[in-house]
Motif scaffolding. Structure first.
Motif, short mmCIF file in Angstrom:
data_model
loop_
_atom_site.label_atom_id
_atom_site.label_comp_id
_atom_site.label_asym_id
_atom_site.label_seq_id
_atom_site.Cartn_x
_atom_site.Cartn_y
_atom_site.Cartn_z
N GLN A 38 -1.71 -46.91 -9.29
CA GLN A 38 -1.91 -47.04 -10.72
C GLN A 38 -0.62 -46.66 -11.43
O GLN A 38 -0.20 -45.51 -11.38
CB GLN A 38 -3.06 -46.15 -11.18
N ALA A 40 1.63 -45.94 -14.78
CA ALA A 40 1.29 -45.17 -15.98
C ALA A 40 0.62 -46.05 -17.02
O ALA A 40 1.17 -47.08 -17.42
CB ALA A 40 2.54 -44.51 -16.55
N GLY A 41 -0.57 -45.66 -17.45
CA GLY A 41 -1.28 -46.38 -18.48
C GLY A 41 -1.82 -47.74 -18.08
O GLY A 41 -2.22 -48.53 -18.93
N ARG A 42 -1.86 -47.99 -16.78
CA ARG A 42 -2.30 -49.30 -16.31
C ARG A 42 -3.57 -49.20 -15.48
O ARG A 42 -4.15 -48.14 -15.31
CB ARG A 42 -1.18 -49.94 -15.48
N HIS B 38 -7.96 -38.49 -18.36
CA HIS B 38 -6.51 -38.47 -18.32
C HIS B 38 -6.00 -37.57 -17.20
O HIS B 38 -6.37 -36.41 -17.10
CB HIS B 38 -5.96 -37.99 -19.67
N THR B 85 -10.76 -43.51 -19.77
CA THR B 85 -10.64 -44.94 -19.59
C THR B 85 -11.77 -45.42 -18.70
O THR B 85 -12.00 -44.86 -17.63
CB THR B 85 -9.28 -45.32 -18.98
N THR B 108 -9.92 -47.90 -23.05
CA THR B 108 -9.66 -46.51 -23.36
C THR B 108 -10.54 -46.07 -24.52
O THR B 108 -10.53 -46.69 -25.59
CB THR B 108 -8.18 -46.30 -23.72
#
Lengths: 112, 113
Positions: A38, A40-42, B38, B85, B108
């Protein structure tokens, strides 16, 4: 009850260095095993999966490889890391068709 | 083949409701839902099976519309702990007994006090 372990939790490695991440599952037999990455942010990118000892299927061509030397052990390796290999590596297990997957705590890899 | 989730992001106040959708271009016989907080690993919430009942996990429920090839996740009276998320996952074509899933891009959800 079943548990899944991954180590190390975090890793900082220079470009060109080797990699070995380990995942072990306890409390179950003959699980399907998976490696995800994964960024970052995906989302979750499936890298490899295994339905049994020595049986590895690759999803994405890259400089990574996987092995399953024992029923409940799954290893992710690389001979030479690239900057693009940075990410959060997750191991997961499931039992059988359409079964839910349970994820390990993950390894956060930073390639510098 | 990747399922498509909508919306991409949601911001709520505590106590408000939200719906997250997961659509596929191919026939589905199951949909999985996971939540990832997170910095943590994804956690399984529930699985919807073709012909099965609506499932619940605490105050989170989900439905599966086989005709529309879509699943929806309903978060009722949202709590701060719902932030994270949300991913849906569907079996990959030809996955057989491998249990291989294809995950959506994620939605998210941020719940504010």
């Amino acid at each position: 009850s079943q548990t899944i372990h991954q180590w190390p939790a975090t890793l900082v490695q220079p470009v060109g260095s080797p990699l070995s991440l380990e995942c072990t599952v306890e409390g179950t037999s003959n699980p399907n095993l998976y490696w995800y990455r994964q960024a970052a942010g995906r989302g979750l990118q499936l890298l490899f999966y295994s339905v049994g000892i020595g049986q590895i299927s690759s999803e994405v061509p890259q400089n990574l490889s996987a092995s399953r030397p024992q029923d409940r052990q799954f290893i992710l390796s690389s001979k030479k890391l690239l900057l693009s290999d940075s990410g959060f590596y997750l191991c997961a297990w499931s039992l059988g068709l359409a079964a839910e997957q349970y994820f390990g705590p993950g390894t956060r890899l930073t390639v510098t | 083949q990747q399922p498509v989730q909508s919306p991409q992001a949601v911001i709520l106040r505590e106590g408000e409701d939200a719906v997250i959708n997961c659509s596929s271009s191919k026939a589905l016989y199951s949909v999985h839902w996971y939540r990832q907080k997170h910095g943590e690993a994804p956690v399984f919430l529930m699985i919807l099976l073709k012909g099965g009942e609506q499932m619940r996990h605490e105050k989170i429920s989900a439905s599966f519309n086989e005709k529309k090839q879509q699943s929806s996740l309903y978060l009722t009276a949202s709590q701060l702990s719902y932030s994270g998320t949300y991913f849906c996952g569907t079996p990959a074509r030809g996955s057989g007994n491998t249990g291989k899933l294809i995950f959506g891009q994620g939605t998210t959800l941020q719940v504010k006090p």
